[in-house]
Motif scaffolding. Structure first.
Motif, PDB file in Angstrom:
ATOM      1  N   TRP A  64      11.637   7.490  -5.500  1.00 38.75           N
ATOM      2  CA  TRP A  64      12.286   5.794  -5.183  1.00 38.75           C
ATOM      3  C   TRP A  64      13.300   6.763  -3.616  1.00 38.75           C
ATOM      4  CZ3 TRP A  64      12.113   1.687  -7.354  1.00 38.75           C
ATOM      5  CH2 TRP A  64      10.747   1.740  -8.704  1.00 38.75           C
ATOM      6  N   ILE A  65      13.841   7.190  -3.488  1.00 43.63           N
ATOM      7  CA  ILE A  65      14.289   7.260  -1.852  1.00 43.63           C
ATOM      8  C   ILE A  65      13.146   7.142  -1.139  1.00 43.63           C
ATOM      9  CG2 ILE A  65      16.285   8.809  -0.323  1.00 43.63           C
ATOM     10  CD1 ILE A  65      16.937  10.278  -2.930  1.00 43.63           C
ATOM     11  N   ASP A 103       0.617  -1.245   0.162  1.00 43.84           N
ATOM     12  CA  ASP A 103      -0.680   0.067   0.051  1.00 43.84           C
ATOM     13  C   ASP A 103       0.433   1.454  -0.200  1.00 43.84           C
ATOM     14  OD1 ASP A 103      -2.260  -1.631   0.375  1.00 43.84           O
ATOM     15  OD2 ASP A 103      -2.916  -1.698   2.500  1.00 43.84           O
ATOM     16  N   CYS A 104       1.961   1.417   0.586  1.00 42.85           N
ATOM     17  CA  CYS A 104       2.968   2.233   0.455  1.00 42.85           C
ATOM     18  C   CYS A 104       3.675   2.993  -0.373  1.00 42.85           C
ATOM     19  CB  CYS A 104       4.086   2.297   2.040  1.00 42.85           C
ATOM     20  SG  CYS A 104       3.076   1.883   3.838  1.00 42.85           S
ATOM     21  N   ALA A 105       3.685   1.368  -1.415  1.00 38.95           N
ATOM     22  CA  ALA A 105       4.478   1.328  -2.727  1.00 38.95           C
ATOM     23  C   ALA A 105       3.683   2.068  -3.954  1.00 38.95           C
ATOM     24  CB  ALA A 105       4.948   0.056  -3.613  1.00 38.95           C
ATOM     25  N   ALA A 139       3.756   5.673  -5.792  1.00 42.07           N
ATOM     26  CA  ALA A 139       3.525   5.541  -7.263  1.00 42.07           C
ATOM     27  C   ALA A 139       2.180   6.784  -7.679  1.00 42.07           C
ATOM     28  CB  ALA A 139       3.460   4.306  -7.642  1.00 42.07           C
ATOM     29  N   ARG A 140       1.539   6.300  -7.522  1.00 44.18           N
ATOM     30  CA  ARG A 140      -0.125   7.676  -7.573  1.00 44.18           C
ATOM     31  C   ARG A 140       0.320   8.896  -7.019  1.00 44.18           C
ATOM     32  NH1 ARG A 140      -3.575   8.623 -10.223  1.00 44.18           N
ATOM     33  NH2 ARG A 140      -4.973   9.999  -9.714  1.00 44.18           N
ATOM     34  N   VAL A 141       1.483   9.341  -6.290  1.00 41.11           N
ATOM     35  CA  VAL A 141       1.929  10.335  -5.838  1.00 41.11           C
ATOM     36  C   VAL A 141       2.955  11.045  -7.038  1.00 41.11           C
ATOM     37  CG1 VAL A 141       3.401  12.025  -4.246  1.00 41.11           C
ATOM     38  CG2 VAL A 141       1.522  10.600  -3.329  1.00 41.11           C
TER      39      VAL A 141
END
Length: 135
Positions: free
Chosen positions: A122-123, A81-83, A87-89
Motif C-alpha cells: 500500500w505504501i 496497470d501499476c495498481a 495487487a497481484r504481487v
C-alpha cells in the motif's frame, strides 16, 4: 505487445503467441524480482528506502528518476496497470505465506507477515498514485 525499454530480444507477432516464458516477460520478471527483494528487505527507518520507492513511482510516469535511465524513450505505464500489478504481487505473497505449514510458521506469525506485506504494498501504491493523480 510493445517493446519494453531496454529489451532488445524478439517480440511475439500476435498476442496469442505471448506466454509467461516469452523473452520480454522473463526480462520484466527480473526487474520485478529485484524490486520485490528490495522492498521486502529494506530498512524502513532509512530515507533511502522511501526515496527508492518514490522513484519507482516517478519512473513509470515517463520522468527519468534513476541515473541509469539514459534511453530516449520514456517508460510510461498507466496507473491502473501499476495498481493491478501491485495487487497481484500482494495476492501471490499472501497466498504463499498462508500455504506454509504451521510447523514452519505459526498462525500469529503468518498474520504479522501478511500485515507487513500489505503495508509495504500500500505504501508503494501510494507512492505511485501521488505521481499520477492531480489533487
Amino acid at each position: 505487445m510493445e517493446r519494453n525499454q531496454g529489451f532488445d530480444g524478439p517480440l511475439p507477432a500476435k498476442l496469442e503467441d505471448l506466454t509467461l516464458d516469452s523473452p520480454q516477460l522473463v526480462y520484466r520478471k527480473i526487474f520485478m524480482k529485484a524490486w520485490a527483494r528490495r522492498i521486502l528487505t529494506s530498512d524502513y527507518s532509512s530515507p533511502k528506502t522511501w526515496a527508492y520507492m518514490d522513484k519507482v513511482g516517478i519512473m513509470h510516469t515517463g520522468v527519468k528518476s534513476f541515473k541509469h535511465r539514459t534511453n530516449s524513450k520514456p517508460l510510461v505505464v498507466p496507473y491502473r496497470d501499476c495498481a493491478l500489478t501491485l495487487a497481484r504481487v500482494e495476492s501471490i505473497l499472501q497466498t504463499s505465506i498462508l500455504k506454509l505449514p504451521e510447523d514452519q510458521l505459526l498462525t500469529a506469525e503468518k498474520i504479522s507477515a501478511i500485515s507487513a506485506i500489505s503495508k509495504v504494498i500500500w505504501i508503494q501504491n501510494d507512492l505511485f498514485a501521488r505521481h499520477y493523480i492531480d489533487e
